[in-house]
Design a protein around this motif. Sequence first.
Motif, mmCIF file in Angstrom:
data_model
loop_
_atom_site.group_PDB
_atom_site.id
_atom_site.type_symbol
_atom_site.label_atom_id
_atom_site.label_comp_id
_atom_site.label_asym_id
_atom_site.label_seq_id
_atom_site.Cartn_x
_atom_site.Cartn_y
_atom_site.Cartn_z
ATOM 1 N N VAL A 298 0.853 -1.185 0.000
ATOM 2 C CA VAL A 298 0.000 0.000 0.000
ATOM 3 C C VAL A 298 0.889 1.236 0.000
ATOM 4 N N ALA A 299 0.377 2.304 -0.576
ATOM 5 C CA ALA A 299 1.056 3.595 -0.568
ATOM 6 C C ALA A 299 -0.007 4.675 -0.533
ATOM 7 N N THR A 300 0.358 5.862 -0.065
ATOM 8 C CA THR A 300 -0.590 6.971 0.043
ATOM 9 C C THR A 300 -0.060 8.178 -0.721
ATOM 10 N N ALA A 301 -0.983 9.055 -1.111
ATOM 11 C CA ALA A 301 -0.618 10.280 -1.815
ATOM 12 C C ALA A 301 -1.734 11.287 -1.632
ATOM 13 N N ASP A 302 -1.396 12.557 -1.827
ATOM 14 C CA ASP A 302 -2.380 13.635 -1.811
ATOM 15 C C ASP A 302 -2.383 14.254 -3.195
ATOM 16 N N LEU A 303 -3.500 14.112 -3.909
ATOM 17 C CA LEU A 303 -3.605 14.599 -5.273
ATOM 18 C C LEU A 303 -4.600 15.744 -5.306
ATOM 19 N N ASP A 304 -4.068 16.966 -5.419
ATOM 20 C CA ASP A 304 -4.912 18.166 -5.478
ATOM 21 C C ASP A 304 -5.895 18.218 -4.315
ATOM 22 N N GLY A 305 -5.390 17.878 -3.128
ATOM 23 C CA GLY A 305 -6.224 17.931 -1.937
ATOM 24 C C GLY A 305 -7.066 16.709 -1.696
ATOM 25 N N HIS A 306 -6.967 15.710 -2.563
ATOM 26 C CA HIS A 306 -7.736 14.480 -2.389
ATOM 27 C C HIS A 306 -6.807 13.394 -1.841
ATOM 28 N N PRO A 307 -7.095 12.847 -0.644
ATOM 29 C CA PRO A 307 -6.251 11.777 -0.097
ATOM 30 C C PRO A 307 -6.514 10.469 -0.836
ATOM 31 N N LEU A 308 -5.437 9.865 -1.333
ATOM 32 C CA LEU A 308 -5.551 8.632 -2.100
ATOM 33 C C LEU A 308 -4.677 7.551 -1.501
ATOM 34 N N ALA A 309 -5.073 6.316 -1.770
ATOM 35 C CA ALA A 309 -4.230 5.164 -1.442
ATOM 36 C C ALA A 309 -4.144 4.276 -2.660
ATOM 37 N N VAL A 310 -2.997 3.658 -2.855
ATOM 38 C CA VAL A 310 -2.790 2.697 -3.927
ATOM 39 C C VAL A 310 -2.459 1.359 -3.280
ATOM 40 N N SER A 311 -3.119 0.299 -3.723
ATOM 41 C CA SER A 311 -2.875 -1.027 -3.145
ATOM 42 C C SER A 311 -2.679 -2.043 -4.254
ATOM 43 N N GLY A 313 -2.056 -6.514 -4.790
ATOM 44 C CA GLY A 313 -2.170 -7.788 -4.089
ATOM 45 C C GLY A 313 -1.912 -8.976 -4.964
ATOM 46 N N THR A 314 -2.170 -10.134 -4.394
ATOM 47 C CA THR A 314 -1.935 -11.379 -5.118
ATOM 48 C C THR A 314 -2.938 -11.587 -6.242
ATOM 49 N N ASP A 315 -3.998 -10.800 -6.272
ATOM 50 C CA ASP A 315 -4.951 -10.886 -7.386
ATOM 51 C C ASP A 315 -4.436 -10.158 -8.621
ATOM 52 N N LYS A 316 -3.179 -9.656 -8.559
ATOM 53 C CA LYS A 316 -2.499 -8.987 -9.667
ATOM 54 C C LYS A 316 -3.172 -7.679 -10.057
ATOM 55 N N ALA A 317 -3.953 -7.124 -9.157
ATOM 56 C CA ALA A 317 -4.616 -5.856 -9.423
ATOM 57 C C ALA A 317 -3.968 -4.749 -8.615
ATOM 58 N N VAL A 318 -3.858 -3.579 -9.235
ATOM 59 C CA VAL A 318 -3.436 -2.372 -8.539
ATOM 60 C C VAL A 318 -4.647 -1.459 -8.463
ATOM 61 N N ARG A 319 -5.058 -1.100 -7.255
ATOM 62 C CA ARG A 319 -6.280 -0.337 -7.070
ATOM 63 C C ARG A 319 -5.971 1.012 -6.443
ATOM 64 N N ILE A 320 -6.760 2.004 -6.844
ATOM 65 C CA ILE A 320 -6.626 3.357 -6.329
ATOM 66 C C ILE A 320 -7.899 3.679 -5.555
ATOM 67 N N TRP A 321 -7.736 4.257 -4.348
ATOM 68 C CA TRP A 321 -8.861 4.512 -3.458
ATOM 69 C C TRP A 321 -8.927 5.995 -3.106
ATOM 70 N N ASP A 322 -10.131 6.529 -3.128
ATOM 71 C CA ASP A 322 -10.368 7.855 -2.567
ATOM 72 C C ASP A 322 -10.633 7.660 -1.078
ATOM 73 N N LEU A 323 -9.674 8.066 -0.248
ATOM 74 C CA LEU A 323 -9.795 7.780 1.181
ATOM 75 C C LEU A 323 -10.887 8.605 1.847
ATOM 76 N N ALA A 324 -11.266 9.707 1.250
ATOM 77 C CA ALA A 324 -12.330 10.523 1.839
ATOM 78 C C ALA A 324 -13.687 9.851 1.710
ATOM 79 N N THR A 325 -13.896 9.135 0.591
ATOM 80 C CA THR A 325 -15.184 8.480 0.368
ATOM 81 C C THR A 325 -15.125 6.977 0.583
ATOM 82 N N GLY A 326 -13.915 6.407 0.583
ATOM 83 C CA GLY A 326 -13.788 4.963 0.707
ATOM 84 C C GLY A 326 -14.130 4.219 -0.562
#
Length: 834
Positions: A298-311, A313-326
């Motif tokens: 997992v990693a985190t970033a702030d993009l133009d004021g929007h808190p994001l996380a990147v994850s 996994g073993t499912d070979k997917a890379v997912r991006i999350w808006d942490l404010a909305t989940g």
Amino acid sequence: MTDSKQHRGWIGKLFGGRRARPQRQAPARPAGEDPRAWARPEELVDLSSLPPHVAEDMVATAALIDEADRARERGDREQAEELLRGAVGSTVDPYRQLAEERLGTLLSENGEVEEAIALWLRAAEGPDPGLRQAVEVYLGSIPFADAGFLVRADPATMLTLLPRAWGPGRLGAAVYQASAHRHRDAPATVRRHLLALDAARYGDLDLAARIDAVPVPDEPAARRRVEWASGVQLGGCRWSTLGHPEGVSAVAAGPVTVDGRRVVVTGGDDGTVRLWDLATGEPAGEPLAEHTGRVLAVATADLDGHPLAVSAGTDKAVRIWDLATGEPVGAPMGEPAGPGSAYPHRLAAVATTVLDRRPVAVTGDFGGTVRVWDLAKGRRLRAPLATGTGAVEALATVSAGGGPVVVVGGSDGSATLWDLASGARAGERLAGSTTWPQTVAAVTGGAGPVVVTGDTTGMVRLWDPATGRQTAQAFAGPLGRVRTLAASTVDGRPVVLIGTGDGRVHRWDPDTERPVGDPLPGHGDTVTSVTTIEADGDTLVVSSGWDGTARLWDLATGAAAGTPLTGSGDPVYGTAAAVVDGRPLVVVAGNGGTARLWDPVGGAERDGLDHDADVHAVATTALDGRPVAVTGGTDGVVRIWDLGTGEDLHGPLSGHESGVTAVITTELEGRPVAVTADEDTVRLWDPASGAPLGLPIVLAPSAGAATAAEPEDELPPAIEMLATAVVDGRPVLAVGCEDGLVHLRDLTTRAPVGEPVRADGLTALTTARIEGRPVLLTGGHDGVVRTWDLTTRTPSGPDLVLPFPVGALAVTPTGRLVAGFGREVAVFGPADPA
């Protein structure tokens, strides 16, 4: 109301030296501002400029405080308290703040620390900076010296106070944090015991005694009190919370906020991504559950004021999350790098940084090689770095010496630093206490760069990369290995987030100042056995560990006695004590095909007892006054030795079909008997002749009785430990198995004695007599010592909760309990009657 000038003079007299420039004109109140906030005690106020109710409140509060001071001066503390309780209801913040400070001080002097702390915490938010400073001094010391407050305080309050600890309060804060993972949500009785134990581990027996004396509701009928303890596993976390149902596999602690709260992001083996409040450890929102397999990064970033996380996994997917909305904000992206890509090597770890103003990726592979890649062009920069540390287990980057440095966690148990610009080693090799693989993190704080390492022992260490010196440590994973680390800063100080194999997330705020307390030294790895021995009229504790040493402790004080046995480097599996020619002798079981003989007082070693295989079990007894040892090897062979001459009296004695796992000696019908066990059977031997006694004891797979034939597809549980006792006049054998069941057998008839005792997670057992009744004491992987009445086979008395898994137990003739837990050794006094 009287003339406002009279009130100015009266208030000025009340606050005396705190008045500044009394001739200055009172400030005008800004339009629309809260009238409670601008009137400060150190300022002279024109009461006629205030709303009447505010002016009246100010004068009345000032009068109450003044009269309370006078009452204290004449010794009437009861009236002073009553007056100050009236004053803390003021709506004028500076005067309320002053009243809270004064009332809190009065109550703390009366021993009512809990209420005083609550008042000071409110005062710490008030407008007067001098009062804020004063109460911060109180909050950082007084709570941590008060035993009752430590035991009874709400954990959330303690979480607020811990960062304030200073000077004399640092020891109490360290004591509270040492086992906070165990007592944060435990009853007061458990918290009291653990706090007393940890005070003893820090070497403060006075604080331990004061904590032990704190009364709590629902006092158990009998309990044991710590007399001393070693302190090699000290250092705790600010908070610890159950993060994932399974292990925590990834953690990120970048400066990302959600709803005004800074958050930690974790990924787990359960396939979820979770958010935690960095300050409190409480969940921050619902789990993010889109992955269909383990989350590996997992990693985190702030993009133009929007808190994001990147994850990922073993499912070979890379997912991006808006942490404010989940909610996910991007589709799975990217494909794994294959042989034809720019990254053809089998990667084990990756990190990013900036080199020569270019964003770069740093990769490590299973061959121990580190490479630097230009992220924009997808090509390699610099020559590969051969680390020589085995497989690269983890990578972290940090700025040091004016340029980027990569920290490499190796499979050989070391961490090394490399200058990315030059490709040269930077700083010292950071070596842990084991050769287990290291996970690493790094951050630059106000004092410069620091490196954090963690390993499978659960220890987390803080290092100064310039000197290679360890500056702090914590045991964040006492019940689960450290799997992942992240580091960040709060107010310029390093903060470490730790994910462990038991599914917990921990926050550690390392204190790099001088250590607190005076802990006893001890073992460098898990304690495997404890026993006692008499020497020159003193009773000594003998302990052994996976670190390959055996140590002596004074039973009464815990002071080191003699010189530890070292040298082999192999784990010590157990010890047994005897007296030979009037001198104590310890038989040490270990690898190398030899049971070592050690004079614990003189420190000398005698020629050992040679086996054809490793010795994992040993016990001693006497034949007509002649001391003998009974040893069991991993080849299933039992031998009986004369300890005076070193002669092999009887052996090899065959009969076991697998390695001997346990050996004890006892008496049966007035003569000594040796009892040995392998994974499946228990056998009895006559030490005088070496002859077997009767048929072996075979345990059924799921019952207490032996069966004539076992189904081929259902194996009995492996036998791991033995103990004996006398129950209702009968000699009884306790057989502890890997499934947590303790089977009881009549040694004379071999018949089962009732149903087995279930002690899940069984790791140690011994027997004793308490108030004349035979009891069984079991230790578990959960760190709990439980007592069972052997007559009824039911729990008896309160559990003894320890910070780490229990590795060994012994009871002295005087009823003291000696426990080995984790790497620690402690002695507890006999259970007291109600």
